[in-house]
Write a protein that holds these residues in place. Sequence first.
Motif, PDB file in Angstrom:
ATOM      1  N   SER A 156       0.695  -1.198   0.350  1.00  0.00           N
ATOM      2  CA  SER A 156       0.056   0.232  -0.292  1.00  0.00           C
ATOM      3  C   SER A 156       1.102   1.076   0.139  1.00  0.00           C
ATOM      4  O   SER A 156       0.573   2.136   0.156  1.00  0.00           O
ATOM      5  CB  SER A 156      -1.440  -0.120   0.788  1.00  0.00           C
ATOM      6  N   GLN A 157       2.019   1.368   0.473  1.00  0.00           N
ATOM      7  CA  GLN A 157       3.312   2.093   0.518  1.00  0.00           C
ATOM      8  C   GLN A 157       2.550   2.859  -1.870  1.00  0.00           C
ATOM      9  O   GLN A 157       3.144   3.987  -1.098  1.00  0.00           O
ATOM     10  CB  GLN A 157       4.422   2.164   1.020  1.00  0.00           C
ATOM     11  N   HIS A 158       2.923   1.714  -2.323  1.00  0.00           N
ATOM     12  CA  HIS A 158       3.043   3.079  -3.283  1.00  0.00           C
ATOM     13  C   HIS A 158       1.995   4.117  -3.954  1.00  0.00           C
ATOM     14  O   HIS A 158       1.039   3.209  -3.450  1.00  0.00           O
ATOM     15  CB  HIS A 158       2.744   2.019  -4.884  1.00  0.00           C
ATOM     16  N   PRO A 159       1.789   5.015  -4.218  1.00  0.00           N
ATOM     17  CA  PRO A 159       1.222   6.405  -4.306  1.00  0.00           C
ATOM     18  C   PRO A 159       0.589   5.448  -5.639  1.00  0.00           C
ATOM     19  O   PRO A 159      -1.009   6.344  -5.615  1.00  0.00           O
ATOM     20  CB  PRO A 159       2.054   7.205  -5.378  1.00  0.00           C
ATOM     21  N   ALA A 160      -0.035   4.632  -6.766  1.00  0.00           N
ATOM     22  CA  ALA A 160      -1.293   3.981  -6.996  1.00  0.00           C
ATOM     23  C   ALA A 160      -1.921   3.355  -6.290  1.00  0.00           C
ATOM     24  O   ALA A 160      -2.657   3.495  -7.066  1.00  0.00           O
ATOM     25  CB  ALA A 160      -0.323   3.663  -8.472  1.00  0.00           C
ATOM     26  N   PHE A 161      -1.231   2.745  -5.526  1.00  0.00           N
ATOM     27  CA  PHE A 161      -2.118   2.027  -4.941  1.00  0.00           C
ATOM     28  C   PHE A 161      -3.282   2.453  -4.323  1.00  0.00           C
ATOM     29  O   PHE A 161      -3.968   3.177  -3.974  1.00  0.00           O
ATOM     30  CB  PHE A 161      -1.504   1.633  -3.136  1.00  0.00           C
ATOM     31  N   VAL A 162      -4.903   1.126  -4.932  1.00  0.00           N
ATOM     32  CA  VAL A 162      -6.208   1.411  -4.430  1.00  0.00           C
ATOM     33  C   VAL A 162      -6.485   0.676  -3.133  1.00  0.00           C
ATOM     34  O   VAL A 162      -7.511   1.292  -2.498  1.00  0.00           O
ATOM     35  CB  VAL A 162      -6.900   1.480  -5.690  1.00  0.00           C
ATOM     36  N   GLU A 163      -6.441  -0.854  -3.462  1.00  0.00           N
ATOM     37  CA  GLU A 163      -6.906  -0.793  -2.432  1.00  0.00           C
ATOM     38  C   GLU A 163      -6.009  -2.899  -2.424  1.00  0.00           C
ATOM     39  O   GLU A 163      -5.201  -3.319  -3.380  1.00  0.00           O
ATOM     40  CB  GLU A 163      -8.416  -1.581  -2.839  1.00  0.00           C
ATOM     41  N   GLN A 164      -6.455  -3.211  -1.391  1.00  0.00           N
ATOM     42  CA  GLN A 164      -5.617  -5.065  -1.395  1.00  0.00           C
ATOM     43  C   GLN A 164      -7.586  -6.122  -0.592  1.00  0.00           C
ATOM     44  O   GLN A 164      -7.316  -5.672  -0.055  1.00  0.00           O
ATOM     45  CB  GLN A 164      -5.108  -5.037  -0.377  1.00  0.00           C
ATOM     46  N   ARG A 165      -7.723  -7.045  -2.004  1.00  0.00           N
ATOM     47  CA  ARG A 165      -8.722  -7.893  -1.514  1.00  0.00           C
ATOM     48  C   ARG A 165      -7.705  -9.181  -0.944  1.00  0.00           C
ATOM     49  O   ARG A 165      -7.204  -9.691  -1.973  1.00  0.00           O
ATOM     50  CB  ARG A 165      -9.433  -8.264  -2.792  1.00  0.00           C
ATOM     51  N   SER A 171      -3.349 -12.137  -2.249  1.00  0.00           N
ATOM     52  CA  SER A 171      -4.111 -11.589  -2.223  1.00  0.00           C
ATOM     53  C   SER A 171      -3.970 -10.621  -3.517  1.00  0.00           C
ATOM     54  O   SER A 171      -3.253 -10.821  -4.016  1.00  0.00           O
ATOM     55  CB  SER A 171      -3.512 -10.455  -0.922  1.00  0.00           C
ATOM     56  N   PHE A 172      -4.662  -9.686  -4.392  1.00  0.00           N
ATOM     57  CA  PHE A 172      -3.996  -9.310  -5.097  1.00  0.00           C
ATOM     58  C   PHE A 172      -4.360  -7.829  -4.616  1.00  0.00           C
ATOM     59  O   PHE A 172      -5.042  -7.030  -3.933  1.00  0.00           O
ATOM     60  CB  PHE A 172      -5.701  -9.498  -6.401  1.00  0.00           C
ATOM     61  N   SER A 173      -3.508  -7.095  -4.619  1.00  0.00           N
ATOM     62  CA  SER A 173      -3.210  -5.232  -4.753  1.00  0.00           C
ATOM     63  C   SER A 173      -3.285  -4.337  -6.020  1.00  0.00           C
ATOM     64  O   SER A 173      -2.968  -5.360  -7.197  1.00  0.00           O
ATOM     65  CB  SER A 173      -1.975  -5.125  -4.405  1.00  0.00           C
ATOM     66  N   PHE A 174      -4.258  -3.340  -6.048  1.00  0.00           N
ATOM     67  CA  PHE A 174      -4.742  -3.324  -7.785  1.00  0.00           C
ATOM     68  C   PHE A 174      -4.640  -1.506  -6.800  1.00  0.00           C
ATOM     69  O   PHE A 174      -3.960  -0.922  -6.000  1.00  0.00           O
ATOM     70  CB  PHE A 174      -6.365  -2.584  -7.800  1.00  0.00           C
ATOM     71  N   PHE A 175      -3.762  -1.039  -7.990  1.00  0.00           N
ATOM     72  CA  PHE A 175      -3.533   0.740  -8.280  1.00  0.00           C
ATOM     73  C   PHE A 175      -3.576   0.484  -9.854  1.00  0.00           C
ATOM     74  O   PHE A 175      -4.059   0.413 -10.132  1.00  0.00           O
ATOM     75  CB  PHE A 175      -1.391  -0.264  -8.487  1.00  0.00           C
ATOM     76  N   LYS A 176      -4.454   2.201  -9.515  1.00  0.00           N
ATOM     77  CA  LYS A 176      -4.549   2.801 -11.502  1.00  0.00           C
ATOM     78  C   LYS A 176      -3.681   3.924 -11.725  1.00  0.00           C
ATOM     79  O   LYS A 176      -2.721   4.041 -11.212  1.00  0.00           O
ATOM     80  CB  LYS A 176      -6.023   3.222 -10.449  1.00  0.00           C
ATOM     81  N   ALA A 177      -3.628   3.755 -12.816  1.00  0.00           N
ATOM     82  CA  ALA A 177      -3.290   5.109 -13.503  1.00  0.00           C
ATOM     83  C   ALA A 177      -3.722   6.166 -13.831  1.00  0.00           C
ATOM     84  O   ALA A 177      -5.155   6.263 -13.743  1.00  0.00           O
ATOM     85  CB  ALA A 177      -2.319   4.558 -14.830  1.00  0.00           C
TER      86      ALA A 177
END
Length: 177
Positions: A156-165, A171-177
């Motif tokens: 979650s420390q990455h600025p594009a991080f949205v959520e973790q399921r 787990s899936f970590s989602f990042f959005k451009a």
Amino acid sequence: MRIIGGGLKGLRLNPPKNLPVRPTTDLAKEALFNILQNQVEFDTLTVLDLFSGTGNISLEFASRGAVKVISVDRSVQCVHYLNDTARQHKLEQIKTYKADVFKYLQLETNQYDLIFADPPYDLNQIPEIPKIIFEKNLVAPGGLLIVEHQSMQNLSQHPAFVEQRKYGHSSFSFFKA
């Protein structure tokens, strides 16, 4: 393993037992594609599948109509299995590359609507994956990066991080451009 949606729904995948993989479970894959069903238009999607292994995820995207699926894995056996399966089911949108993912990413310049990465869970460089992908601008505007990893890991420390399921140990970590 099976394809859970699209034109090949129900197809059982039977990769050789000796492949160096840890496939995404059907439960986690089903949950992931239920999430994506409401977020993406599969029939216009360009996908980069990193650490593709058996091609389970690549085949799922192709079955659902993705226009281009690039699959990268360093195992020649995995690449051959995915090539054979794609050819057998006439999935011409799947292109495979036998390569180290990090070396591949250094050379990649195309943007993708969705990038999926399922690295070995014990890989130390997992946190580097979002960093490299966003520094190289490989996710198209509005696109997604999804990284599968152990549930105890936090990206979650990455600025594009949205959520973790979380789905059990995965787990899936989602990042959005």
